[in-house]
Design an enzyme around this catalytic site. Sequence first.
Site, short mmCIF file in Angstrom:
data_model
loop_
_atom_site.label_atom_id
_atom_site.label_comp_id
_atom_site.label_asym_id
_atom_site.label_seq_id
_atom_site.Cartn_x
_atom_site.Cartn_y
_atom_site.Cartn_z
N ASP A 1 -5.49 -3.28 -3.16
CA ASP A 1 -4.52 -3.10 -2.08
C ASP A 1 -3.96 -4.42 -1.54
O ASP A 1 -4.71 -5.30 -1.13
CB ASP A 1 -5.21 -2.34 -0.94
CG ASP A 1 -4.25 -1.73 0.05
OD1 ASP A 1 -3.19 -2.32 0.31
OD2 ASP A 1 -4.56 -0.64 0.56
N SER B 1 0.84 -1.19 0.00
CA SER B 1 0.00 0.00 0.00
C SER B 1 0.88 1.24 0.00
O SER B 1 1.76 1.37 -0.85
CB SER B 1 -0.96 -0.05 1.20
OG SER B 1 -1.99 0.90 1.05
#
Length: 319
Positions: free
Chosen positions: A187, A50
């Site tokens: 993600d 991320s």
Amino acid sequence: MAENLQKPFRILSLAGGGYLGLYTACVLAGLEARAEEPLARRFDLIAGTSVGGLLALALAFEVPVTQVVSLFRERGSEIFSTRGMPTSRVGRLIDLTRAVLGPKYSGEALRQALEDIFDGRRLADAKHNLVIPAVNVSLSQTKVFKTPHVDASEGDERVLAVDVAMATSAAPAYFPSVKVGRYLYADGGIFAVAPDQVALHEAEHFMGVDPARIEMLSIGTATAGYRPADGVDADDGAVGWLSDGRLILTTVAVQQQHVEAMLEDRLGARYQRIDAEWPADGGLGIDVATPATATVLVQLAERTLARLSGADWRWALGR
């Protein structure tokens, strides 16, 4: 030149956490300033998920970390918003509705900022070895984007760095999934908020490194000891779990806690974790990018760096 099999193999692992990554960036900037050279030169493998993946990519291309800190501080409100954390039940409900029918944010401002940094470069152009977790949401499969550092890690070398950064950062309900090739990605924090174990496996299994040589520095996103501001209730539903980003913050905090315990067992004193305690009254959140929260995160990083002893600095920088 033959590899020195007695030299420590050093890994840097960077956790996810949205705008909380400003804390991580400031810690990295402090380490880089002390190193007096691009920080990535002190490590053999860098992992990031991320926002940690975004930072890992910047390090691998030797982008000055101060440039990424500036991105957070100057463009954070464009990427997320100028809204603070909702303080009333009505405010929380309104905030939740922003992600009911689609992502809260378009991702366009983030992509533009990243394109300015990476300028069309691909993973094959990276100067240092990388592993970046993401999720192939088209196939419901895990994915680790890699530089072609060994034969078994080839296949992603032509992927644009900006696409990898966008993919690993595409938190569901916050940003749209990102198309890379034929598939959509989201993600990597869905399965590896803290990519320490991903990096360890890469080094051991794919790169053939003796585990006894591995040292790892792991940096979090100021979520140690996270607790929901309003407590919890056994009957909490969607509003209770999703308000204030509670579900994703809980996921971030407990995954980092679990990985830290696992890696301490595996590596012992060859594992160092840097993080800050969650400030309950700091007004922080995954997508809260106000000047006030930026100040809190910068101060947390400064306190973290100030607490490092001489031995900690030498270990972190491989001296």
